[in-house]
Design a protein around this motif. Structure first.
Motif, PDB file in Angstrom:
ATOM      1  N   THR A  74     -57.457 -11.578   6.842  1.00 15.76           N
ATOM      2  CA  THR A  74     -56.957 -10.976   5.602  1.00 15.76           C
ATOM      3  C   THR A  74     -55.574 -11.508   5.277  1.00 15.76           C
ATOM      4  OG1 THR A  74     -58.218  -8.949   6.024  1.00 15.76           O
ATOM      5  CG2 THR A  74     -56.413  -8.820   4.438  1.00 15.76           C
ATOM      6  N   ALA A  75     -54.744 -11.653   6.303  1.00 12.73           N
ATOM      7  CA  ALA A  75     -53.411 -12.201   6.087  1.00 12.73           C
ATOM      8  C   ALA A  75     -53.491 -13.653   5.631  1.00 12.73           C
ATOM      9  CB  ALA A  75     -52.595 -12.098   7.373  1.00 12.73           C
ATOM     10  N   LEU A  76     -54.428 -14.420   6.209  1.00 14.52           N
ATOM     11  CA  LEU A  76     -54.589 -15.816   5.829  1.00 14.52           C
ATOM     12  C   LEU A  76     -55.064 -15.931   4.384  1.00 14.52           C
ATOM     13  CD1 LEU A  76     -54.503 -18.762   6.906  1.00 14.52           C
ATOM     14  CD2 LEU A  76     -56.911 -18.493   7.507  1.00 14.52           C
ATOM     15  N   TYR A  77     -56.009 -15.091   4.000  1.00 17.50           N
ATOM     16  CA  TYR A  77     -56.528 -15.119   2.632  1.00 17.50           C
ATOM     17  C   TYR A  77     -55.474 -14.692   1.611  1.00 17.50           C
ATOM     18  CZ  TYR A  77     -61.144 -15.318   4.867  1.00 17.50           C
ATOM     19  OH  TYR A  77     -62.236 -15.683   5.611  1.00 17.50           O
ATOM     20  N   SER A  78     -54.498 -13.914   2.061  1.00 15.28           N
ATOM     21  CA  SER A  78     -53.480 -13.389   1.143  1.00 15.28           C
ATOM     22  C   SER A  78     -52.348 -14.367   0.878  1.00 15.28           C
ATOM     23  CB  SER A  78     -52.903 -12.078   1.692  1.00 15.28           C
ATOM     24  OG  SER A  78     -53.912 -11.097   1.847  1.00 15.28           O
ATOM     25  N   ILE A  79     -52.316 -15.495   1.586  1.00 20.46           N
ATOM     26  CA  ILE A  79     -51.254 -16.477   1.372  1.00 20.46           C
ATOM     27  C   ILE A  79     -51.344 -17.020  -0.049  1.00 20.46           C
ATOM     28  CG2 ILE A  79     -50.406 -18.757   2.058  1.00 20.46           C
ATOM     29  CD1 ILE A  79     -51.298 -18.160   4.882  1.00 20.46           C
ATOM     30  N   THR A  80     -50.214 -17.111  -0.713  1.00 25.05           N
ATOM     31  CA  THR A  80     -50.196 -17.599  -2.083  1.00 25.05           C
ATOM     32  C   THR A  80     -50.667 -19.043  -2.158  1.00 25.05           C
ATOM     33  OG1 THR A  80     -48.747 -18.122  -3.959  1.00 25.05           O
ATOM     34  CG2 THR A  80     -47.753 -18.180  -1.793  1.00 25.05           C
ATOM     35  N   TYR A  81     -51.323 -19.392  -3.239  1.00 27.17           N
ATOM     36  CA  TYR A  81     -51.830 -20.754  -3.392  1.00 27.17           C
ATOM     37  C   TYR A  81     -50.722 -21.797  -3.475  1.00 27.17           C
ATOM     38  CZ  TYR A  81     -50.892 -19.915  -8.372  1.00 27.17           C
ATOM     39  OH  TYR A  81     -50.296 -19.615  -9.568  1.00 27.17           O
ATOM     40  N   MET A  82     -49.488 -21.354  -3.695  1.00 27.21           N
ATOM     41  CA  MET A  82     -48.376 -22.299  -3.732  1.00 27.21           C
ATOM     42  C   MET A  82     -48.193 -23.007  -2.393  1.00 27.21           C
ATOM     43  SD  MET A  82     -47.227 -22.262  -6.803  1.00 27.21           S
ATOM     44  CE  MET A  82     -45.729 -23.204  -6.583  1.00 27.21           C
ATOM     45  N   TYR A  83     -48.635 -22.395  -1.307  1.00 26.83           N
ATOM     46  CA  TYR A  83     -48.480 -22.983   0.019  1.00 26.83           C
ATOM     47  C   TYR A  83     -49.687 -23.823   0.449  1.00 26.83           C
ATOM     48  CZ  TYR A  83     -44.266 -20.244   1.054  1.00 26.83           C
ATOM     49  OH  TYR A  83     -43.000 -19.722   1.047  1.00 26.83           O
ATOM     50  N   TYR A  84     -50.736 -23.876  -0.350  1.00 23.53           N
ATOM     51  CA  TYR A  84     -51.925 -24.619   0.063  1.00 23.53           C
ATOM     52  C   TYR A  84     -51.619 -26.103   0.267  1.00 23.53           C
ATOM     53  CZ  TYR A  84     -54.824 -20.539  -1.110  1.00 23.53           C
ATOM     54  OH  TYR A  84     -55.393 -19.289  -1.157  1.00 23.53           O
ATOM     55  N   SER A  85     -50.787 -26.662  -0.579  1.00 27.87           N
ATOM     56  CA  SER A  85     -50.460 -28.084  -0.449  1.00 27.87           C
ATOM     57  C   SER A  85     -49.694 -28.349   0.842  1.00 27.87           C
ATOM     58  CB  SER A  85     -49.635 -28.548  -1.652  1.00 27.87           C
ATOM     59  OG  SER A  85     -48.450 -27.778  -1.797  1.00 27.87           O
ATOM     60  N   LEU A  86     -48.754 -27.469   1.185  1.00 30.60           N
ATOM     61  CA  LEU A  86     -48.010 -27.604   2.429  1.00 30.60           C
ATOM     62  C   LEU A  86     -48.934 -27.449   3.629  1.00 30.60           C
ATOM     63  CD1 LEU A  86     -45.392 -27.699   4.119  1.00 30.60           C
ATOM     64  CD2 LEU A  86     -45.111 -25.249   3.660  1.00 30.60           C
ATOM     65  N   MET A  87     -49.782 -26.453   3.573  1.00 35.90           N
ATOM     66  CA  MET A  87     -50.713 -26.197   4.661  1.00 35.90           C
ATOM     67  C   MET A  87     -51.674 -27.374   4.856  1.00 35.90           C
ATOM     68  SD  MET A  87     -53.397 -23.016   5.048  1.00 35.90           S
ATOM     69  CE  MET A  87     -54.251 -23.487   3.533  1.00 35.90           C
TER      70      MET A  87
END
Length: 625
Positions: A527-540
């Motif tokens: 749930t915490a992983l799914y809640s990460i904002t999409y702004m961090y997807y590129s970094l991740m």
């Protein structure tokens, strides 16, 4: 009625002007004799000013006029801070990415990955990532102006979608990249002019810029330097800067359509100058759209049209405002709508050009029957691929028409696909011991993990929270008499509840909690992983690609293969950014020397051919597939 007729006339005239630009550039510009002329718009055929506007427009897209004002109106200024990441990306692209491409003389930017890793698989994974991301984003780009056209002129979605894509296909067949760059420049100037008119007129209605600032600040629209590290917050200063930095690096440094623009200029020094000048231009264009949002919010601060039911989507606020406040200026709405239409058109043209080039170079040309194809036939094949890609984008746009939230959708897709693409280029340039197995494994792992997070995020989507709006100051003079239904009728319906939505839906109440905040108390990792904002997807995605790539390369590579990197450095010390590079600083100075000597000779011929031969002669770096 007379104003509507003027709007239609201006709308049609602007579309006709776009065709005029195409015809003029076709007649006055150099002939496209080869594939390179078509792909790169012929060396020196595009002015510095047109290139600057084209690069800025290519990145900001249609949402710079339609989306960002509504973003400010209903969500505040948080997204403005993505400018920090954009600005930081340009110097990195200039000093690390640009010298590589200019000294290789490549047609597709993904050729570099093939040369670096000696692997068609890595190259095709990168090309496929770019192709999918571009097609999805272009579907959103095509659909976005259709929302305004339907809202104001009543044009059905299918008509606008077919019209935009059909004209784009014609542009691509006739003009190549040069016409798209010129069209970008024209539309940018029109958009700037319209924005300035809206701002100046809005300042007059809102009693001056100082009052605009005070109202937006009092209503919590100005929220800068939010250093909250909570990754579930949709946008903060940290996520805006880091997330946009990685997205911008992926776009400006690893994306075919931008590299094509770079090669359309005379020399590397001109491109460097253009990129430095793009930073203040980007800040100006970006900020202009936010000021438009500030003005519109101040005018409607006490009587929100969406709360009353005049509009149903937040993206409709700009065309509604223009229709409401500019009825006295016949044709202005037509000008704005035509600009949106043509902006989507020019962005589509330039991207179709890039998509067809990548598809030809990395996929179609590798089919046995297409090998050894003449330059003339290669050009024909690229144009045919452009037509096919145009129809694919048309289909995606029809799918997008049945969804909502086009702005967030575009940013989500860009962020989710930026990580794997940027990560593999980081592996290629900064991790000389990595091999093709690590690069391929890193990209695949990054795609799978990011896709897993995106699907989980969408399946656990929470209710969208907007900042508070008000209807306490609504009067019969708030909206013009040209707005239908008339205010008295609409407000009566609003008061009786037939159009009165819940407070949670519209945000017509106190400030609401940050989206996703509840995930911190669940203790559920997923749930915490799914809640990460999409702004961090590129970094991740970038981190996963690099991490997995390095580990897999170490496990699968032999000691002899790792030693070959140092040997390659010694044999090719004179070449800038050789496929294995350690001393970046000294080799960048060699890049300038190589470029100067190349410019003094035949830039299109012997200079690049010699450098390419040197690079291709390098032995295996991380293992040959």
């Amino acid at each position: 009625m007379q104003s509507i007729i003027f709007d239609y006339v201006v709308f049609l005239l602007l579309i006709g002007l776009s065709f005029a630009v195409l015809i003029y550039s076709k007649i006055s510009g150099p002939k496209e004799q080869t594939k390179a002329d078509y792909v790169f718009a012929s060396k020196g055929s595009v002015s510095m000013g047109a290139m600057l506007l084209s690069i800025a427009r290519g990145f900001l897209g249609v949402k710079v006029f339609l989306g960002y004002p509504s973003e400010f109106y209903y969500r505040g200024s948080g997204m403005w801070e993505t400018l920090y990441g954009m600005s930081l990306a340009f110097p990195l692209v200039l000093y690390f990415f640009l010298p590589v491409y200019f000294n290789l003389g490549i047609t597709s930017v993904y050729q570099y990955l093939d040369m670096r890793f000696k692997s068609r698989l890595v190259r095709r994974l990168a090309s496929a990532t770019y192709f999918i991301r571009s097609v999805l984003n272009l579907g959103v780009t095509v659909f976005t102006p259709c929302v305004a056209l339907k809202t104001v002129m009543g044009l059905p979605y299918w008509f606008s979608i077919v019209l935009i894509t059909s004209i784009a296909i014609v542009f691509t067949l006739l003009g190549g990249l040069r016409s798209a760059i010129l069209a970008d420049a024209v539309q940018s100037l029109v958009m700037i002019g319209c924005s300035v008119v809206i701002i100046v007129h809005g300042f007059f209605i809102a009693k001056g810029p100082l009052n605009v600032f005070n109202v937006t600040k009092e209503r919590d629209r100005l929220d800068f330097f939010n250093l909250d590290m909570d990754p579930t917050i949709r946008v903060s200063t940290i996520s805006a800067t880091l997330g946009q930095l990685f997205m911008s690096l992926s776009m400006f440094g690893c994306q075919q359509n931008f590299v094509q623009r770079y090669f359309s200029m005379d020399s590397q020094k001109q491109v460097e100058k253009a990129l430095w000048l793009t930073i203040p231009l980007m800040i100006f264009l970006f900020s202009l759209s936010w000021i438009v949002g500030m003005v519109i919010f101040t005018v409607y601060a006490d009587c929100d049209p969406r709360a009353l039911g005049y509009i149903s989507e937040i993206d409709e606020i700009v065309p509604f405002y223009i229709g409401d406040k500019f009825f006295f200026l016949p044709g202005f709405m037509g000008l704005v709508l035509a600009s949106l239409f043509n902006s989507g058109l020019s962005i589509l043209v330039s991207n179709l050009n890039s998509l067809s080039t990548v598809a030809w170079e990395d996929f179609i040309s590798q089919i046995p029957i297409f090998k050894n194809t003449s330059e003339k036939n290669q050009l024909r094949c690229i144009k045919i691929i452009s037509v096919i890609s145009g129809f694919i984008v048309m289909g995606i746009a029809f799918i997008v028409a049945h969804s909502s939230g086009v702005i967030d959708a575009s940013q989500l897709m860009t962020s989710a696909t930026s990580g794997p693409l940027l990560g593999v280029f980081v592996l290629a340039m900064f991790f000389p011991s990595t091999n093709w197995k690590g690069a391929a494994a890193g990209m695949i792992a990054s795609h799978l993990i990011t896709l897993f997070v995106v699907i989980g995020s969408l399946s656990n989507a929470k209710e969208i929270n907007y900042l508070p709006v008000s209807t306490d100051g609504c009067t019969n003079t708030t909206f013009s008499s040209h707005i239908e239904p008339f205010f008295e009728q609409q407000y009566e319906l609003y008061k009786t509840g037939s159009l009165n939505r819940t407070y949670a839906d519209l945000g017509v109440s106190s400030v609401q909690s940050a989206p996703g905040a509840q995930s911190s108390t669940t203790g559920d990792i997923l749930t915490a992983l799914y809640s990460i904002t999409y702004m961090y997807y590129s970094l991740m995605g970038t981190f996963v690609t690099v991490f997995v790539g390095v580990i897999v390369s170490y496990v699968t590579g032999s000691s002899a293969e790792r030693r070959s990197c140092a040997a390659s450095d010694r044999r090719n010390a004179r070449n800038v950014y050789t496929l294995c590079a350690r001393d970046r600083t000294s080799k960048f100075s060699n890049a300038n020397e190589a470029e100067q000597s190349t410019e003094q000779g035949d830039r299109k011929g012997s200079g690049r051919a010699r450098i390419r031969t040197d690079l291709l002669s390098i032995g295996p770096i991380g293992g040959v597939r």
